[in-house]
Design a protein around this motif. Structure first.
Motif: not given
Length: 789
Positions: A356-358, A371-384
């Motif tokens: 959904d490109n959010k 295992k996956l370890i989070l480095l960075d999350r960019q959240r955009d309620e519009a779109w990335i």
């Protein structure tokens, strides 16, 4: 002697009347000729591997197409390449070096080559009819791994031996397997053996041979990896040769649009197969990692991704759907955009996007325990989105330090993260964008392009990673699109200014260096005979307090009725209120012509335009024709307040998104805009493509409110002024269907003062000068008739 000198100076600065007036007065017919009349700008500069020769496309002789030219550092006069030279060219970006940069591999014409620089030896790795691609060093740099027919092969540098590394196949059957028959086939086989002696004897011999072969010791077979549907994409191998990653892509089977082509050589109407529409099912992919050492296929533990079940905020406008999906708690669909191994294979970073490109996640894969370890999350309620966010703007500064771009502050900037302690650091910051970033070979600098000086300028800097110090390399006002030589000693610069098309320059890649102009043919003598305006770049405040950048073309002699025209740029995410030569060069010339005829002309970088950060980029989310339209209303008010423009004599025009905006203005702000020319406009966003539209408006069946308030078709009843619609009838981008649907709607509403001009042989971007001329003669006539009453 003094008199002669004075006369010489006088003649230099005051050309003859005939030379001054070649283009005066401007006319549509003069402007819209084949663009070759204007001159020839170079494009696509490309260095050779050693950085002593620069190639570029150019057409100073006004041939049907551009030719390949080159200069050298010792001879900077452009020369046309020969056929022999072109046969041996390779793109510098296609060279893949070892860590010490003493060896490199590359692909050329579907084959793989290996070069030892010190030994000055180049060896051909493959020479096949099949195409090989994507060579890289692996197995501790002892082997060259490449792709052939969706499988990986390794060539041993020392021995020359080639080994197949993967055995990935597509389809439901194993390679070589045969479909089994039914009872009738078994009966027929037995009947044949009963009735024919020779068949029985041959079968007995074959059975004996097969039994002997089965009894022989066997080497371990290469594991067969089956992709049952779709195709294999993104094959990649770790530097130590242990892990192979790949995506199994399954295309969607959706209904495509059809575009009728009426004017054909055969005389028959033919159908052009087009794209699907927004909301149609899209292709899906599954990501796998094959551990060659353990002979195991792994899938990523996606359920551990933070926010994998988060729902977009817009669903709250649809409570039933929101509650239903929240209760289900399903994992969102995601796609792996890319993988990046550290140089020695100690770390793997996986870039994952939600479908959904959010969300965009950068995850570190722990290969020991999957295992996956989070480095960075960019959240955009519009779109990335934004510069460097989707693509290859990431990599490794050293074995433990990873770099990437993010819009987390509202502007795209550079960041690093240490994978040993997960510490993040911003390398750049401020209200400007990093539009391009290239890491130096010694990993101590970035060469970055930014719009820090002004949103309407582009400049190149050298950024010191250790100190964060930036040194500006380019200085010429306007846009400077740079190409760094492989040895990082020089840069090729394509430079332009608002009223001066692109020319090629060369300069040392350091601050304070002088740029030397290489080409001088972007402006013909005829083009230079007219004094093209240098539109002033200004900024005004919108009603909500936002700062809107704009360009203004002022008339030397305003018409007594003080008319004005707004030009609306297209392409959605694009910038036009800048200080470089616009891709809308025809419109630039037409705007000059309008100013010559007494109009004030203005074009603005409305909400949704590029160059101004995340909030501006997403300002049209779920409402195209909202803030982007109000920006144009505020621009009209600025013209009235600042230049005394008559508020009853304002029109606008534009193509594609600009055509859409023109319709929204004419339908929803009829008291502000009295005349509009909508060129190739979207009239109903449900007709447009998925990739662009779903980012901004989501899908029609999930967010019908967004589509209703964003589509001009629903507001056609508001038309009061004079409207011109122009559309190519074989437009495969915005289909002619959009114009036809709107025409039918206007007919049903009984609207007057509108017309539709269809161009039977034109696509989205017109090609024929005759079409451009006809279109802009109509636009000019509209404005002259309506805005000067």
């Amino acid at each position: 002697m003094q008199k002669l000198f004075f006369l010489f100076i006088f003649s230099c600065y005051f050309p003859t009347a005939s030379a001054q007036n070649k283009l005066a007065p401007l006319t549509v017919q003069k402007i819209m000729r084949d663009p070759k009349w204007m001159g020839s700008s170079p494009s696509q500069p490309q260095w050779n591997r050693t950085g002593d020769t620069l190639y570029f496309l150019w057409n100073p002789d006004k041939k049907p197409a551009d030719s390949l030219y080159f200069i050298t550092l010792n001879n900077r006069k452009p020369q046309k390449t020969t056929v022999a030279q072109r046969q041996f060219l390779s793109r510098p970006g296609s060279y893949v070096y070892n860590l010490a940069r003493t060896r490199y591999v590359f692909e050329k014409n579907g084959d793989i080559f290996f070069t030892d620089i010190a030994a000055r030896i180049t060896r051909r790795v493959t020479n096949t009819i099949e195409a090989e691609s994507n060579p890289q060093f692996s197995f501790g740099e002892k082997k060259i791994v490449y792709t052939r027919n969706s499988n990986l092969y390794a060539w041993d540098i020392a021995t020359g031996e080639t080994e197949q590394l993967t055995n990935i196949g597509t389809g439901s059957n194993h390679f070589g397997s045969k479909p089994t028959g039914g009872k009738e086939e078994e009966w027929l086989k037995n009947d044949q053996l009963v009735n024919f002696d020779v068949l029985r004897e041959r079968k007995a011999k074959n059975d004996t041979s097969d039994a002997y072969r089965r009894a022989l010791p066997k080497e371990k077979a290469l594991r067969y990896l089956l992709v049952r549907e779709g195709s294999v994409r993104g094959l990649n191998i770790s530097p130590d040769g242990r892990f192979v990653s790949y995506r199994a892509f399954k295309p969607a089977t959706t209904k495509n649009t059809i575009i009728p082509d009426y004017v054909t050589e055969s005389g028959y109407t033919t159908d052009i197969s087009g794209r699907n529409k927004v909301g149609a099912e899209q292709g899906s992919s599954a990501f796998y990692i094959y551990d060659r050492k353990q002979d195991t296929v792994l899938t990523l533990p996606l359920e551990s991704i933070p926010g994998i079940r988060d729902l977009p905020d817009y669903l709250k406008d649809y409570p039933k759907a929101f509650d239903k999906r929240k209760k289900e708690g399903a994992l969102r669909s995601v796609s792996v955009y890319g993988v990046s191994w550290s140089s020695k294979g100690k770390h793997l970073v996986v870039e994952i996007h939600s479908d959904d490109n959010k969300d965009r996640w950068l995850m570190h894969w722990d290969m020991q325990i999957n295992k996956l370890i989070l480095l960075d999350r960019q959240r955009d309620e519009a779109w990335i989105g934004g510069p460097g966010i989707n693509g290859n703007s990431m990599g490794w500064i050293n074995e433990d330090l990873f770099w990437f771009q993010s819009e987390k502050t509202g502007y795209s900037h550079l960041y690093t993260i240490n994978l040993l302690n997960l510490q993040q650091k911003a390398l750049t910051s401020g209200n400007y964008e990093i539009q391009e970033a290239i890491l130096s070979q010694n990993k101590k600098f970035f060469y970055i392009t930014t719009n820090e000086v002004h949103p309407g300028e582009k400049h190149c800097y050298q950024l010191h990673i250790a100190t964060g110090k930036k040194e500006r390399i380019t200085t010429m006002t306007g846009a400077n699109e740079t190409s760094l030589s492989p040895d990082e000693k020089n840069i090729a610069v394509l430079h332009s200014y608002s009223n001066k098309p692109w020319e090629l320059y060369l300069q040392p890649a350091k601050a304070g260096a002088t740029a030397q102009q290489i080409t001088f043919k972007a402006q013909s003598e005829e083009f230079k005979s007219y004094t093209w305006r240098d539109p002033e770049v200004i900024a005004f405040k919108a009603a909500d307090g936002a700062l809107v950048y704009a360009r203004i073309y002022k008339p030397a002699n305003p018409h007594p009725n003080k008319p004005a025209v707004l030009f609306v740029h297209g392409a959605g995410y694009l910038q036009n209120a800048h200080k470089w030569w616009s891709s809308y060069f025809r419109e630039f010339m037409f705007n000059n012509m309008l100013a010559d005829n007494g109009y004030y002309v203005m074009d603005i970088d409305y909400r949704g335009s590029a160059g101004y950060g995340r909030d501006w980029r997403t300002g049209i989310y779920r409402y195209m024709g909202g803030k982007d339209l109000s920006d144009h209303v505020d621009a009209a008010k600025y013209l009235v307040d600042t230049y005394g423009v008559n508020p009853q004599h304002i029109g606008l025009y534009g193509g594609s998104y600009g055509g859409f905006m023109t319709l929204m203005a004419m339908f929803n702000q009829p008291e502000v805009f009295k005349a509009g020319a909508a060129l190739r406009p979207v009239t109903d966003w449900a007709n447009y493509n998925h990739g662009y539209t779903s980012n901004i408006l989501n899908e029609p069946y999930n967010d019908s409110l967004a589509y209703y308030r964003s589509s001009p078709l629903y507001f056609a009843n508001g038309l009061k002024g004079d409207l011109l619609i122009c559309h190519g009838m074989v437009d495969i981008n915005v289909h002619y269907q959009d114009a036809v649907k709107l025409a039918q709607r206007l007919i049903e509403l009984g609207k007057d003062n509108w017309e539709l001009a269809g161009y039977p042989m034109e696509d989205h971007g017109f090609v024929e000068p005759s079409s451009w001329t006809d279109e802009y003669k109509r636009i000019f006539k509209l404005f002259e008739t309506v805005l000067k009453k």
